[in-house]
Design a protein around this motif. Structure first.
Motif, PDB file in Angstrom:
ATOM      1  N   TYR A  25     -26.659  45.596  -3.280  1.00 26.78           N
ATOM      2  CA  TYR A  25     -25.790  44.696  -2.500  1.00 26.78           C
ATOM      3  C   TYR A  25     -26.677  44.112  -1.405  1.00 26.78           C
ATOM      4  O   TYR A  25     -27.251  44.844  -0.611  1.00 26.78           O
ATOM      5  N   LYS A  28     -23.602  38.717   2.327  1.00 26.23           N
ATOM      6  CA  LYS A  28     -22.136  38.680   2.450  1.00 26.23           C
ATOM      7  C   LYS A  28     -21.641  37.239   2.316  1.00 26.23           C
ATOM      8  O   LYS A  28     -22.292  36.317   2.783  1.00 26.23           O
ATOM      9  N   GLU A  31     -18.614  37.621   6.726  1.00 22.26           N
ATOM     10  CA  GLU A  31     -19.237  38.594   7.643  1.00 22.26           C
ATOM     11  C   GLU A  31     -18.206  39.543   8.253  1.00 22.26           C
ATOM     12  O   GLU A  31     -18.491  40.715   8.443  1.00 22.26           O
ATOM     13  N   ILE A  34     -16.661  41.784   5.506  1.00 23.75           N
ATOM     14  CA  ILE A  34     -17.744  42.377   4.719  1.00 23.75           C
ATOM     15  C   ILE A  34     -17.458  42.241   3.213  1.00 23.75           C
ATOM     16  O   ILE A  34     -17.200  43.214   2.523  1.00 23.75           O
ATOM     17  N   PRO A  36     -19.099  40.890  -0.305  1.00 26.90           N
ATOM     18  CA  PRO A  36     -20.459  40.646  -0.801  1.00 26.90           C
ATOM     19  C   PRO A  36     -20.573  39.411  -1.692  1.00 26.90           C
ATOM     20  O   PRO A  36     -19.560  38.904  -2.194  1.00 26.90           O
ATOM     21  N   GLY A 164     -20.444  47.842   4.306  1.00 31.62           N
ATOM     22  CA  GLY A 164     -20.208  47.440   2.918  1.00 31.62           C
ATOM     23  C   GLY A 164     -20.389  48.560   1.916  1.00 31.62           C
ATOM     24  O   GLY A 164     -19.480  48.898   1.146  1.00 31.62           O
TER      25      GLY A 164
END
Length: 420
Positions: A25, A28, A31, A34, A36, A164
């Motif tokens: 990962y 993003k 942000e 979170i 991805p 994340g």
């Protein structure tokens, strides 16, 4: 809040593992929530060797939310902590402890404050996914304290808002974080692909190259990559979706050759994205590169790959051996190239020490007597790098979070709700 007095403290202690991504990962699309830019897959590590223990407590006597990490009080004002606390509180249900005479209604939770104490049995912020284990443990323990009815996948969507990769620590074994499509992140959560017993041949050796905090945090590194790396866009759109399917298949079939090839390639591409970022980000160092070279030369000298390597946002190597026999040969190679600085082998190889014993390593003399690996064709490659590795952790795929019922393992005092 029906209770004989207002001095009661209600507590829950949980233990949550860390995880290592084999399909990474990085980046993003949102942000704050979170979310991805791609799916990822990880292996959960045995919590006996790498885990976070968290105790959460609630009491009408508490004046504010407070948290202690590894014994030091830290601020809870950050958005990520606040998101986790808010999301769990909104899902809280009624709790009754007849023995203590405590009754908390759904409505009471918004008025009550919590104390949180968390302890990592490994270095924090050194590229060993401490924030992943930490936020997973926070969401899991608060969920249990507040009688939240959501399952692990739904809890993972809350842990994700703290860190994340934390969403992948809510399960043992092999875990996939589905990136999701919804703008609100409701479908960005973790699912278990297989439990830890599915492929229990695997042995994991972590070379802790540096336990210092990294120069570029993952958060800022990702932001810069998303803004400046064309390779990241190509990776997320074209490469990762195919790799996810291939990795799921490799895990299902316990196909180590495919697993190894995909793991190494994805780690290398993640670090290529870091180099493709402006300004470039360097997470690996010379020692990391030496370890890659050792693994590659060994794999190429054998009929089938013996070891996979992967590096997160830091210089530490996570090496996954195909079975116990390969793990003993791996440990011999690592100790040959990276002998300890002192004679104290006991603190140089931690975790499952039986791997080193199987490799014939019982003391420093055994390390000194190790012959050069057979794949070395000339003396140039037999150089040793004493002191470049701080220590090794021998571990394996492990289980997901558990509650600890033994009060002696709690990090808070059950009368005051303060750290022991």
């Amino acid at each position: 809040m029906a209770s004989e007095s207002q001095n009661w403290v209600l507590m829950v202690t949980a233990q949550t593992p860390t995880n290592i991504a084999v399909i990474k990962y990085w980046g993003k699309r949102d942000e704050t929530l979170i979310l991805p830019v791609n799916d990822s897959i990880s292996v959960t590590l045995d919590p006996a060797h790498l885990c976070t223990t968290t105790t959460v407590a609630v009491s009408p006597a508490f004046q504010q939310d407070r948290m202690w990490l590894n014994g030091k009080e830290i601020s809870l004002s950050g958005g990520r902590f606040q998101n986790c606390l808010r999301e769990i509180r909104t899902r809280a249900c009624a709790v009754e402890d007849k023995k203590k005479g405590i009754k908390i209604t759904r409505e009471n939770w918004s008025k009550l404050h919590v104390h949180i104490a968390s302890y990592n049995n490994f270095p924090t912020a050194a590229g060993l996914a401490s924030s992943a284990a930490g936020f997973a443990c926070l969401a899991y323990s608060l969920g249990k304290l507040m009688n939240v009815k959501e399952d692990e996948s739904q809890l993972s969507a809350i842990a994700r808002q703290g860190s994340g990769s934390a969403c992948r620590s809510l399960f043992g074994g092999f875990v996939k974080w589905i990136m999701g499509k919804e703008d609100n992140g409701s479908d960005s959560l973790a699912v278990q692909l297989a439990d830890e017993k599915h492929w229990d041949d695997l042995v994991i050796v972590i070379a802790v190259v540096s336990s210092r905090q990294k120069e570029t945090s993952s958060t800022s590194g990702m932001r810069e990559s998303v803004e400046t790396s064309l390779l990241l866009k190509h990776r997320a759109k074209e490469i990762v979706p195919k790799r996810i399917l291939q990795m799921e298949e490799a895990i299902k079939n316990r196909d180590f050759a495919s697993f190894s090839q995909l793991t190494c390639a994805d780690s290398n591409q993640f670090h290529a994205v870091c180099l493709d970022t402006s300004p470039p980000i360097f997470y690996m160092n010379d020692t990391s590169h030496r370890i890659i070279s050792i693994a590659e030369k060994w794999n190429r000298s054998e009929e089938a790959p013996q070891v996979a390597y992967t590096f997160d946002a830091g210089p530490n190597a996570v090496l996954i051996a195909r079975d116990r026999k390969a793990a003993t040969l791996l440990v011999q190679r690592l100790l040959y190239y990276f002998p300890p600085n002192s004679d104290d082998l006991d603190s140089y190889i931690i975790g499952d020490k039986s791997i080193a014993k199987d490799a014939g390593i019982n003391g420093i003399r055994d390390v000194e007597a190790l012959p050069p690996p057979p794949e070395i064709k000339d003396n140039i490659l037999s150089q040793k790098y004493k002191g470049e590795v701080s220590y090794f952790i021998c571990t394996r795929p492990g289980r997901g979070p558990v509650l600890l019922s033994d009060n002696s393992q709690a990090l808070l005092n059950d009368e005051t709700g303060l750290p022991k």
